[in-house]
Each structure stands twice: as structure tokens, then as C-alpha cells.
Motif scaffolding. Sequence first.
Motif, PDB file in Angstrom:
ATOM      1  N   ASN A  16     -36.826   1.036   4.195  1.00 29.08           N
ATOM      2  CA  ASN A  16     -37.556   0.114   3.337  1.00 29.08           C
ATOM      3  C   ASN A  16     -37.315  -1.295   3.843  1.00 29.08           C
ATOM      4  OD1 ASN A  16     -37.524  -1.766   0.690  1.00 29.08           O
ATOM      5  ND2 ASN A  16     -39.009  -0.119   0.473  1.00 29.08           N
ATOM      6  N   ASN A  17     -38.386  -1.956   4.252  1.00 29.01           N
ATOM      7  CA  ASN A  17     -38.262  -3.312   4.805  1.00 29.01           C
ATOM      8  C   ASN A  17     -37.172  -3.399   5.879  1.00 29.01           C
ATOM      9  OD1 ASN A  17     -40.247  -4.963   3.646  1.00 29.01           O
ATOM     10  ND2 ASN A  17     -39.108  -4.985   1.726  1.00 29.01           N
ATOM     11  N   LYS A  18     -37.258  -2.493   6.800  1.00 27.42           N
ATOM     12  CA  LYS A  18     -36.357  -2.418   7.959  1.00 27.42           C
ATOM     13  C   LYS A  18     -34.938  -1.978   7.619  1.00 27.42           C
ATOM     14  CE  LYS A  18     -36.381  -5.961  10.640  1.00 27.42           C
ATOM     15  NZ  LYS A  18     -36.337  -7.372  11.069  1.00 27.42           N
ATOM     16  N   GLU A  19     -34.676  -1.631   6.364  1.00 28.43           N
ATOM     17  CA  GLU A  19     -33.330  -1.185   6.003  1.00 28.43           C
ATOM     18  C   GLU A  19     -33.323   0.306   5.727  1.00 28.43           C
ATOM     19  OE1 GLU A  19     -31.953  -5.088   3.522  1.00 28.43           O
ATOM     20  OE2 GLU A  19     -30.959  -3.183   3.113  1.00 28.43           O
ATOM     21  N   LEU A  20     -32.301   0.964   6.232  1.00 24.01           N
ATOM     22  CA  LEU A  20     -32.171   2.402   6.032  1.00 24.01           C
ATOM     23  C   LEU A  20     -31.806   2.682   4.580  1.00 24.01           C
ATOM     24  CD1 LEU A  20     -31.963   5.247   7.366  1.00 24.01           C
ATOM     25  CD2 LEU A  20     -29.530   4.776   7.671  1.00 24.01           C
ATOM     26  N   ILE A  21     -32.610   3.525   3.892  1.00 26.08           N
ATOM     27  CA  ILE A  21     -32.282   3.856   2.518  1.00 26.08           C
ATOM     28  C   ILE A  21     -32.008   5.337   2.320  1.00 26.08           C
ATOM     29  CG2 ILE A  21     -33.420   1.876   1.468  1.00 26.08           C
ATOM     30  CD1 ILE A  21     -35.791   3.647   0.846  1.00 26.08           C
ATOM     31  N   ILE A  22     -32.522   6.179   3.186  1.00 24.69           N
ATOM     32  CA  ILE A  22     -32.217   7.605   3.117  1.00 24.69           C
ATOM     33  C   ILE A  22     -31.845   8.069   4.507  1.00 24.69           C
ATOM     34  CG2 ILE A  22     -33.154   9.936   2.791  1.00 24.69           C
ATOM     35  CD1 ILE A  22     -34.932   8.846   0.622  1.00 24.69           C
ATOM     36  N   ASN A  23     -30.743   8.751   4.610  1.00 23.00           N
ATOM     37  CA  ASN A  23     -30.325   9.325   5.878  1.00 23.00           C
ATOM     38  C   ASN A  23     -29.815  10.722   5.565  1.00 23.00           C
ATOM     39  OD1 ASN A  23     -29.280  10.033   8.335  1.00 23.00           O
ATOM     40  ND2 ASN A  23     -27.932   8.286   8.544  1.00 23.00           N
ATOM     41  N   GLU A  24     -30.691  11.696   5.721  1.00 25.44           N
ATOM     42  CA  GLU A  24     -30.296  13.062   5.421  1.00 25.44           C
ATOM     43  C   GLU A  24     -29.345  13.576   6.496  1.00 25.44           C
ATOM     44  OE1 GLU A  24     -31.131  15.052   2.589  1.00 25.44           O
ATOM     45  OE2 GLU A  24     -31.473  12.964   2.024  1.00 25.44           O
ATOM     46  N   ASN A  43     -26.072  13.065  14.763  1.00 20.13           N
ATOM     47  CA  ASN A  43     -25.992  11.665  15.215  1.00 20.13           C
ATOM     48  C   ASN A  43     -26.867  11.402  16.436  1.00 20.13           C
ATOM     49  OD1 ASN A  43     -24.166  11.092  13.235  1.00 20.13           O
ATOM     50  ND2 ASN A  43     -22.380  11.444  14.527  1.00 20.13           N
ATOM     51  N   ARG A  44     -27.312  12.467  17.059  1.00 15.65           N
ATOM     52  CA  ARG A  44     -28.184  12.294  18.229  1.00 15.65           C
ATOM     53  C   ARG A  44     -29.535  11.685  17.844  1.00 15.65           C
ATOM     54  NH1 ARG A  44     -30.184  16.430  19.806  1.00 15.65           N
ATOM     55  NH2 ARG A  44     -29.693  17.907  18.144  1.00 15.65           N
ATOM     56  N   PHE A  45     -29.854  11.754  16.561  1.00 19.41           N
ATOM     57  CA  PHE A  45     -31.109  11.175  16.080  1.00 19.41           C
ATOM     58  C   PHE A  45     -30.820   9.782  15.547  1.00 19.41           C
ATOM     59  CE2 PHE A  45     -34.084  14.763  16.013  1.00 19.41           C
ATOM     60  CZ  PHE A  45     -33.218  15.822  16.251  1.00 19.41           C
ATOM     61  N   SER A  46     -31.521   8.793  16.076  1.00 16.37           N
ATOM     62  CA  SER A  46     -31.310   7.432  15.585  1.00 16.37           C
ATOM     63  C   SER A  46     -32.654   6.750  15.373  1.00 16.37           C
ATOM     64  CB  SER A  46     -30.442   6.639  16.560  1.00 16.37           C
ATOM     65  OG  SER A  46     -30.992   6.669  17.862  1.00 16.37           O
ATOM     66  N   PRO A  47     -32.946   6.399  14.133  1.00 13.72           N
ATOM     67  CA  PRO A  47     -34.170   5.655  13.857  1.00 13.72           C
ATOM     68  C   PRO A  47     -33.959   4.168  14.159  1.00 13.72           C
ATOM     69  CG  PRO A  47     -32.996   6.084  11.826  1.00 13.72           C
ATOM     70  CD  PRO A  47     -32.157   6.666  12.926  1.00 13.72           C
ATOM     71  N   LYS A  48     -35.058   3.546  14.553  1.00 14.37           N
ATOM     72  CA  LYS A  48     -34.984   2.101  14.815  1.00 14.37           C
ATOM     73  C   LYS A  48     -36.232   1.450  14.254  1.00 14.37           C
ATOM     74  CE  LYS A  48     -31.747   1.845  18.587  1.00 14.37           C
ATOM     75  NZ  LYS A  48     -31.210   3.161  18.338  1.00 14.37           N
ATOM     76  N   HIS A  97     -43.129  -0.698  11.963  1.00 10.26           N
ATOM     77  CA  HIS A  97     -42.737   0.260  12.993  1.00 10.26           C
ATOM     78  C   HIS A  97     -41.448   0.966  12.620  1.00 10.26           C
ATOM     79  CE1 HIS A  97     -45.315  -2.571  15.215  1.00 10.26           C
ATOM     80  NE2 HIS A  97     -45.608  -1.546  15.990  1.00 10.26           N
ATOM     81  N   LEU A  98     -41.447   2.277  12.868  1.00  8.66           N
ATOM     82  CA  LEU A  98     -40.218   3.061  12.722  1.00  8.66           C
ATOM     83  C   LEU A  98     -40.201   4.085  13.832  1.00  8.66           C
ATOM     84  CD1 LEU A  98     -37.632   3.649  11.159  1.00  8.66           C
ATOM     85  CD2 LEU A  98     -38.908   5.313   9.792  1.00  8.66           C
ATOM     86  N   ASN A  99     -39.344   3.833  14.808  1.00  6.62           N
ATOM     87  CA  ASN A  99     -39.265   4.714  15.967  1.00  6.62           C
ATOM     88  C   ASN A  99     -38.094   5.670  15.823  1.00  6.62           C
ATOM     89  OD1 ASN A  99     -41.401   3.176  17.052  1.00  6.62           O
ATOM     90  ND2 ASN A  99     -39.960   1.707  17.931  1.00  6.62           N
ATOM     91  N   LEU A 100     -38.242   6.825  16.432  1.00 10.43           N
ATOM     92  CA  LEU A 100     -37.194   7.849  16.368  1.00 10.43           C
ATOM     93  C   LEU A 100     -36.702   8.130  17.775  1.00 10.43           C
ATOM     94  CD1 LEU A 100     -35.679   9.863  14.513  1.00 10.43           C
ATOM     95  CD2 LEU A 100     -37.469  11.527  15.042  1.00 10.43           C
ATOM     96  N   HIS A 101     -35.432   7.858  17.995  1.00 14.40           N
ATOM     97  CA  HIS A 101     -34.843   8.109  19.312  1.00 14.40           C
ATOM     98  C   HIS A 101     -33.920   9.316  19.217  1.00 14.40           C
ATOM     99  CE1 HIS A 101     -33.793   7.037  23.395  1.00 14.40           C
ATOM    100  NE2 HIS A 101     -32.541   7.314  23.086  1.00 14.40           N
ATOM    101  N   ILE A 102     -34.051  10.220  20.173  1.00 17.85           N
ATOM    102  CA  ILE A 102     -33.233  11.430  20.160  1.00 17.85           C
ATOM    103  C   ILE A 102     -32.468  11.523  21.469  1.00 17.85           C
ATOM    104  CG2 ILE A 102     -33.199  13.893  19.642  1.00 17.85           C
ATOM    105  CD1 ILE A 102     -36.174  13.610  18.784  1.00 17.85           C
ATOM    106  N   ASN A 103     -31.164  11.595  21.378  1.00 18.45           N
ATOM    107  CA  ASN A 103     -30.314  11.743  22.565  1.00 18.45           C
ATOM    108  C   ASN A 103     -29.964  13.204  22.798  1.00 18.45           C
ATOM    109  OD1 ASN A 103     -30.086   8.983  23.129  1.00 18.45           O
ATOM    110  ND2 ASN A 103     -28.419   8.744  21.654  1.00 18.45           N
ATOM    111  N   SER A 104     -29.708  13.525  24.052  1.00 14.46           N
ATOM    112  CA  SER A 104     -29.202  14.860  24.418  1.00 14.46           C
ATOM    113  C   SER A 104     -29.967  15.974  23.711  1.00 14.46           C
ATOM    114  CB  SER A 104     -27.705  14.974  24.079  1.00 14.46           C
ATOM    115  OG  SER A 104     -26.980  13.966  24.706  1.00 14.46           O
TER     116      SER A 104
END
Lengths: 113, 113
Positions: free
Chosen positions: B50-58, B62-67, B73-80
Motif C-alpha cells: 500500500n503506497n509502496k509499503e509492505l502490508i501483507i507478507n504471507e 525469502n527467495r521471493f522479494s517484492p519491490k 509498480h510492484l515487481n517480483l524478484h525471485i532468486n535461485s
Amino acid sequence: DQQVKQNSPSLSVQEGRISILNCDYTNSMFDYFLWYKKYPAEGPTFLISISSIKDKNEDGRFTVFLNKSAKHLSLHIVPSQPGDSAVYFCAAIVGWRDDKIIFGKGTRLHILP
Amino acid sequence: DTAVSQTPKYLVTQMGNDKSIKCEQNLGHDTMYWYKQDSKKFLKIMFSYNNKELIINETVPNRFSPKSPDKAHLNLHINSLELGDSAVYFCASSPPRNAEEQYFGPGTRLTVT
């Protein structure tokens, strides 16, 4: 633990007849219930919602019924049209401040000519 | 003039790689979400901003990181990447104080080989 259940994975209905899609839930704290429609290769589209203080909401051919004592809701489509063939998701939400929507697994509706 | 867009639409990659999925909405909404649809067609929320702030993180690895560089814009980065990450990922947005109206993107089908 599925809080929102759609027990029928698919449903076939003759064009012109009534389509009834069912949904059961377990959490009595849900405030709003929603139905989404999804075509292949597209994201789900919001269709209709109902507040937990109501038992019926109607919008054109779509009517949602809520039975709180049975923790059951249904979506009625009358009359069914070919363009209604899609996957329908039932969803529920607790309160305005919690933006988490819980979806069911979906029911695929086939409208037969 | 797509309301919620995602890129790419299809993504095939090998295990161990790092990849990103982009999401943009031009609706002026404050809240954006990422959902994962698994092989059983179940839509599960992953993150909500919400307005660039994380409010829900199910509970997601940790390999998943939203930005969220800005509220459009809300991008989803996935490592490994792992085989189990294969799914369709949906981005969505909703207007202020009206989480019941969620507008979904077309989805990104991620296949990890």
C-alpha cells in the motif's frame, strides 16, 4: 486448511438455463464475499460481491445469495449465455483493513449450445 | 490502455536462475498484490503493498522479494529458482479502502526446468 471451498470443479449448463455456482466457507469472521470470473490466459475479473449483513445482491443477470447460518453462498446466472463459459472464483475478505482476499479453487462453467 | 499489465507473459528458465516479473497499473490505485496460482488452480496471496509499503507478507520463501519503486509498480524478484516455483503469477491492484474490487493483470506463466 481451505477457508473457502468450491467443491464442484466443473459444471455444464444449457444456454438459456440457470447456472448455479456454489461456495462454502468456514470462517465466520468474513465480512464480504466476492465472485470473480476468469477467461483462459487472462486475470480474474471482479464480478459481484455481497456484504455479510445482506442475504442477496443482484446485478443484471447475476445474483449472489448468502446463507450465513449454513456458511454458504451461491452465484446464479440467468439466463446463461455462451460468453459465461469461464472459471468462476469465490472469494472472501475479513474487514476493510485487512486487504487479504482468500480465494476458492474455482469452478469451470461450460455453457452448452 | 491496459489497466494492469505484467511482463513477461511467459517465462521459461532453469533451476538456480534469478528472474523478475514486472507489474504496472495505470488506475491510480494505492494497493497492489502478487498472487500465485498453483497447479490445483488455487489463488494464494503472496504480498500486498500500500503506497509502496509492505502490508501483507504471507509465508513465502525469502527467495521471493517484492519491490515497489512507486505506487504504480510492484515487481517480483525471485532468486535461485526451484521447480516448485513453476506456476502462474498474477498481479492485482485495488482502489483505496475498497479491497473487494481487485483488478488483475493477465498473469505470467513461469516454468522452471
